[in-house]
Motif scaffolding. Structure first.
Motif, PDB file in Angstrom:
ATOM      1  N   TRP A   1      44.633 -26.691  17.842  1.00  0.00           N
ATOM      2  CA  TRP A   1      45.708 -27.384  17.115  1.00  0.00           C
ATOM      3  C   TRP A   1      45.553 -28.892  17.216  1.00  0.00           C
ATOM      4  CZ3 TRP A   1      49.507 -30.852  18.489  1.00  0.00           C
ATOM      5  CH2 TRP A   1      50.423 -31.154  17.478  1.00  0.00           C
ATOM      6  N   ILE A   2      45.393 -29.403  18.429  1.00  0.00           N
ATOM      7  CA  ILE A   2      45.286 -30.846  18.616  1.00  0.00           C
ATOM      8  C   ILE A   2      44.094 -31.409  17.853  1.00  0.00           C
ATOM      9  CG2 ILE A   2      44.825 -32.657  20.328  1.00  0.00           C
ATOM     10  CD1 ILE A   2      46.396 -30.968  22.360  1.00  0.00           C
ATOM     11  N   CYS A   3      42.947 -30.742  17.983  1.00  0.00           N
ATOM     12  CA  CYS A   3      41.731 -31.250  17.349  1.00  0.00           C
ATOM     13  C   CYS A   3      41.803 -31.204  15.822  1.00  0.00           C
ATOM     14  CB  CYS A   3      40.520 -30.455  17.833  1.00  0.00           C
ATOM     15  SG  CYS A   3      40.114 -30.725  19.577  1.00  0.00           S
ATOM     16  N   SER A   4      42.436 -30.179  15.288  1.00  0.00           N
ATOM     17  CA  SER A   4      42.479 -30.035  13.831  1.00  0.00           C
ATOM     18  C   SER A   4      43.551 -30.912  13.188  1.00  0.00           C
ATOM     19  CB  SER A   4      42.694 -28.568  13.447  1.00  0.00           C
ATOM     20  OG  SER A   4      43.873 -28.056  14.028  1.00  0.00           O
ATOM     21  N   VAL A   5      44.778 -30.836  13.672  1.00  0.00           N
ATOM     22  CA  VAL A   5      45.850 -31.584  13.019  1.00  0.00           C
ATOM     23  C   VAL A   5      45.665 -33.087  13.187  1.00  0.00           C
ATOM     24  CG1 VAL A   5      47.539 -31.662  14.919  1.00  0.00           C
ATOM     25  CG2 VAL A   5      48.340 -31.532  12.562  1.00  0.00           C
TER      26      VAL A   5
ATOM     27  N   GLY B   1      44.969 -41.545   6.995  1.00  0.00           N
ATOM     28  CA  GLY B   1      45.651 -42.763   7.411  1.00  0.00           C
ATOM     29  C   GLY B   1      46.591 -42.634   8.580  1.00  0.00           C
ATOM     30  N   GLY B   2      46.498 -41.539   9.338  1.00  0.00           N
ATOM     31  CA  GLY B   2      47.380 -41.373  10.486  1.00  0.00           C
ATOM     32  C   GLY B   2      48.775 -40.910  10.111  1.00  0.00           C
ATOM     33  N   VAL B   3      48.872 -40.105   9.064  1.00  0.00           N
ATOM     34  CA  VAL B   3      50.178 -39.581   8.634  1.00  0.00           C
ATOM     35  C   VAL B   3      50.749 -38.678   9.717  1.00  0.00           C
ATOM     36  CG1 VAL B   3      49.620 -39.731   6.190  1.00  0.00           C
ATOM     37  CG2 VAL B   3      49.088 -37.629   7.448  1.00  0.00           C
ATOM     38  N   SER B   4      52.010 -38.360   9.613  1.00  0.00           N
ATOM     39  CA  SER B   4      52.666 -37.527  10.617  1.00  0.00           C
ATOM     40  C   SER B   4      52.144 -36.099  10.568  1.00  0.00           C
ATOM     41  CB  SER B   4      54.183 -37.517  10.393  1.00  0.00           C
ATOM     42  OG  SER B   4      54.492 -36.805   9.203  1.00  0.00           O
ATOM     43  N   VAL B   5      52.384 -35.376  11.661  1.00  0.00           N
ATOM     44  CA  VAL B   5      51.984 -33.978  11.738  1.00  0.00           C
ATOM     45  C   VAL B   5      52.640 -33.167  10.617  1.00  0.00           C
ATOM     46  CG1 VAL B   5      52.224 -31.879  13.134  1.00  0.00           C
ATOM     47  CG2 VAL B   5      51.509 -34.018  14.209  1.00  0.00           C
ATOM     48  N   GLY B   6      53.901 -33.463  10.314  1.00  0.00           N
ATOM     49  CA  GLY B   6      54.600 -32.740   9.254  1.00  0.00           C
ATOM     50  C   GLY B   6      53.956 -32.928   7.891  1.00  0.00           C
ATOM     51  N   ILE B   7      53.508 -34.136   7.610  1.00  0.00           N
ATOM     52  CA  ILE B   7      52.834 -34.387   6.331  1.00  0.00           C
ATOM     53  C   ILE B   7      51.505 -33.661   6.283  1.00  0.00           C
ATOM     54  CG2 ILE B   7      51.703 -36.175   4.940  1.00  0.00           C
ATOM     55  CD1 ILE B   7      53.956 -38.069   5.701  1.00  0.00           C
ATOM     56  N   VAL B   8      50.792 -33.623   7.395  1.00  0.00           N
ATOM     57  CA  VAL B   8      49.538 -32.857   7.445  1.00  0.00           C
ATOM     58  C   VAL B   8      49.795 -31.408   7.080  1.00  0.00           C
ATOM     59  CG1 VAL B   8      47.721 -31.966   8.945  1.00  0.00           C
ATOM     60  CG2 VAL B   8      48.422 -34.352   9.147  1.00  0.00           C
ATOM     61  N   GLU B   9      50.801 -30.805   7.700  1.00  0.00           N
ATOM     62  CA  GLU B   9      51.093 -29.385   7.447  1.00  0.00           C
ATOM     63  C   GLU B   9      51.604 -29.139   6.040  1.00  0.00           C
ATOM     64  OE1 GLU B   9      53.167 -25.666   7.145  1.00  0.00           O
ATOM     65  OE2 GLU B   9      54.197 -27.615   7.150  1.00  0.00           O
ATOM     66  N   ASN B  10      52.372 -30.073   5.506  1.00  0.00           N
ATOM     67  CA  ASN B  10      53.001 -29.875   4.203  1.00  0.00           C
ATOM     68  C   ASN B  10      52.086 -30.256   3.040  1.00  0.00           C
ATOM     69  OD1 ASN B  10      55.293 -29.303   2.462  1.00  0.00           O
ATOM     70  ND2 ASN B  10      55.478 -31.517   2.196  1.00  0.00           N
ATOM     71  N   GLU B  11      51.379 -31.368   3.160  1.00  0.00           N
ATOM     72  CA  GLU B  11      50.611 -31.885   2.028  1.00  0.00           C
ATOM     73  C   GLU B  11      49.107 -31.615   2.127  1.00  0.00           C
ATOM     74  OE1 GLU B  11      51.503 -35.957   1.116  1.00  0.00           O
ATOM     75  OE2 GLU B  11      53.668 -35.689   1.454  1.00  0.00           O
ATOM     76  N   PHE B  12      48.624 -31.363   3.337  1.00  0.00           N
ATOM     77  CA  PHE B  12      47.181 -31.153   3.510  1.00  0.00           C
ATOM     78  C   PHE B  12      46.920 -29.842   4.252  1.00  0.00           C
ATOM     79  CE2 PHE B  12      48.023 -35.768   3.539  1.00  0.00           C
ATOM     80  CZ  PHE B  12      47.351 -36.121   2.374  1.00  0.00           C
TER      81      PHE B  12
ATOM     82  N   CYS C   1      50.413 -23.759  12.181  1.00  0.00           N
ATOM     83  CA  CYS C   1      51.217 -24.480  11.181  1.00  0.00           C
ATOM     84  C   CYS C   1      52.693 -24.463  11.568  1.00  0.00           C
ATOM     85  CB  CYS C   1      51.012 -23.868   9.799  1.00  0.00           C
ATOM     86  SG  CYS C   1      49.439 -24.330   9.002  1.00  0.00           S
ATOM     87  N   ALA C   2      53.151 -23.350  12.122  1.00  0.00           N
ATOM     88  CA  ALA C   2      54.544 -23.270  12.576  1.00  0.00           C
ATOM     89  C   ALA C   2      54.791 -24.284  13.683  1.00  0.00           C
ATOM     90  CB  ALA C   2      54.855 -21.857  13.070  1.00  0.00           C
ATOM     91  N   TYR C   3      53.851 -24.417  14.578  1.00  0.00           N
ATOM     92  CA  TYR C   3      53.988 -25.426  15.625  1.00  0.00           C
ATOM     93  C   TYR C   3      54.012 -26.828  15.050  1.00  0.00           C
ATOM     94  CZ  TYR C   3      52.979 -28.540  19.394  1.00  0.00           C
ATOM     95  OH  TYR C   3      53.028 -29.591  20.246  1.00  0.00           O
ATOM     96  N   SER C   4      53.188 -27.048  14.031  1.00  0.00           N
ATOM     97  CA  SER C   4      53.172 -28.358  13.374  1.00  0.00           C
ATOM     98  C   SER C   4      54.543 -28.694  12.803  1.00  0.00           C
ATOM     99  CB  SER C   4      52.119 -28.371  12.250  1.00  0.00           C
ATOM    100  OG  SER C   4      50.822 -28.149  12.753  1.00  0.00           O
ATOM    101  N   ARG C   5      55.212 -27.706  12.244  1.00  0.00           N
ATOM    102  CA  ARG C   5      56.550 -27.941  11.703  1.00  0.00           C
ATOM    103  C   ARG C   5      57.541 -28.284  12.809  1.00  0.00           C
ATOM    104  NH1 ARG C   5      54.842 -23.496   8.565  1.00  0.00           N
ATOM    105  NH2 ARG C   5      56.043 -21.976   9.791  1.00  0.00           N
ATOM    106  N   ALA C   6      57.302 -27.725  14.004  1.00  0.00           N
ATOM    107  CA  ALA C   6      58.218 -27.970  15.126  1.00  0.00           C
ATOM    108  C   ALA C   6      58.090 -29.387  15.675  1.00  0.00           C
ATOM    109  CB  ALA C   6      57.962 -26.958  16.243  1.00  0.00           C
ATOM    110  N   VAL C   7      56.937 -30.016  15.471  1.00  0.00           N
ATOM    111  CA  VAL C   7      56.722 -31.388  15.961  1.00  0.00           C
ATOM    112  C   VAL C   7      56.311 -32.279  14.789  1.00  0.00           C
ATOM    113  CG1 VAL C   7      56.181 -30.734  18.325  1.00  0.00           C
ATOM    114  CG2 VAL C   7      54.347 -30.767  16.646  1.00  0.00           C
ATOM    115  N   ALA C   8      56.999 -32.101  13.674  1.00  0.00           N
ATOM    116  CA  ALA C   8      56.619 -32.756  12.430  1.00  0.00           C
ATOM    117  C   ALA C   8      56.619 -34.279  12.506  1.00  0.00           C
ATOM    118  CB  ALA C   8      57.546 -32.292  11.303  1.00  0.00           C
ATOM    119  N   HIS C   9      57.424 -34.850  13.396  1.00  0.00           N
ATOM    120  CA  HIS C   9      57.552 -36.306  13.459  1.00  0.00           C
ATOM    121  C   HIS C   9      56.432 -36.971  14.236  1.00  0.00           C
ATOM    122  CE1 HIS C   9      59.272 -34.764  17.167  1.00  0.00           C
ATOM    123  NE2 HIS C   9      59.161 -35.960  17.712  1.00  0.00           N
ATOM    124  N   PHE C  10      55.622 -36.201  14.945  1.00  0.00           N
ATOM    125  CA  PHE C  10      54.566 -36.790  15.760  1.00  0.00           C
ATOM    126  C   PHE C  10      53.519 -37.485  14.880  1.00  0.00           C
ATOM    127  CE2 PHE C  10      54.492 -35.100  20.296  1.00  0.00           C
ATOM    128  CZ  PHE C  10      55.855 -34.834  20.308  1.00  0.00           C
TER     129      PHE C  10
END
Length: 291
Positions: free
Chosen positions: A184-188, A196-207, A239-248
């Motif tokens: 998870w850490i390595c991929s997200v 550009g260093g977008v948030s974890v939530g944007i990674v899960e939602n848009e990419f 991806c569920a975990y990414s949603r839980a820490v979307a602001h990171f």
């Protein structure tokens, strides 16, 4: 203290329900085992606050007491681990409990600590002195933190006493959990850094497509290297975990302890004239000039 110490993970293998219930019951009737806590940052302070006033806090450059019985909770950056060993009597090394993220196995084995105590700490401490927030996802609502080793039950009881979840796992189950967290850490972080260093939530939602492709690639490489099989739906769990820490925020950090392990698998394969097991990972690392 870095994000690595306080980030979360997903739980792929759970203990039998009776074992978790026993831990929860004991925590309400048994005192928290006093501990030496190495590192006075967010996580170290939070763990001390979960104790009963008998813990010993050790800061950078201070020696671990020789006559203190109990676990030694190591809450430092990964790069400080050699220093921690330097200030710990050899007779106490088996009492060290490592809370660090990333791939610690090669380092632990090099120090004769193959069966060393580890904790996958899936709770967030936003700033020094604040109460930890448990890490739970819509796929793992029971909680995510897991512990392994000699002092795993004592760690579990400390966290449970503070209202946090913690499951005690055997070696193989813990290794799978550790690897999923690493994936998870390595991929997200890598996908986020590409954009550009977008948030974890944007990674899960848009990419998400990029993220899932990389998760699948790294999971396949890890499973092959370690000779294990992950439970199905790893992409959805992460991806569920990414949603839980979307602001990171996202960034490729602590390369030696994280993405560097997967890159070493690529280097080993290509040196042997084999196909790169992580071609996307390698390509994106090179795009960012990380390697």
């Amino acid at each position: 203290m870095s994000f690595s110490i306080s980030s979360f993970s997903t739980l792929t293998t759970t203990l039998p329900s009776f074992r978790f219930k026993v831990s929860a019951m004991v925590s309400t009737t048994t005192r928290v085992v006093p501990a030496v806590i190495v590192g006075g940052g967010r996580v170290g302070k939070a763990l001390q606050d979960l104790g009963e006033g008998q813990d010993v806090l050790v800061k950078r450059g201070e020696s671990i007491p020789l006559d203190f019985e109990g676990p030694i909770l190591v809450c430092t950056r990964n790069d400080d681990l050699d220093s921690v060993l330097q200030y710990t009597p050899l007779s106490r090394w088996n009492d060290l409990v490592f809370f660090q993220n990333g791939m610690l196995e090669p380092w632990l084995e090099s120090k004769g600590l193959k069966e060393g105590n580890q904790v996958l700490a899936y709770f967030a401490v936003s700033k020094l002195g604040e109460t930890p927030t448990d890490g739970k996802t819509d796929t793992n609502p029971e909680g995510l933190t897991a512990a392994y080793g000699k002092w795993s039950l004592a760690v579990s009881e400390r966290l449970l006493a503070g209202g946090l979840s913690c499951k005690v796992l055997e070696k193989e189950a813990f290794q799978k959990q550790m690897l999923e967290k690493l994936i998870w850490i390595c991929s997200v972080m890598l996908v986020g850094a590409r954009h550009g260093g977008v948030s974890v939530g944007i990674v899960e939602n848009e990419f998400r497509s990029e993220l899932c492709s990389l998760i699948a690639e790294l999971a396949s490489a890890a499973a092959s290297e370690k000779g294990l099989t992950f439970e199905e739906a790893i992409e959805e769990r992460l991806c569920a975990y990414s949603r839980a820490v979307a602001h990171f925020p996202t960034a490729v950090k602590e390369f030696k302890w994280r993405n560097g392990w997967f890159y070493s698998l690529s280097e080993k394969a290509t040196a042997q004239g084999k196909q790169d097991p992580c071609p996307l990972h390698t390509q994106w690392l090179k795009e960012l000039k990380v390697v």
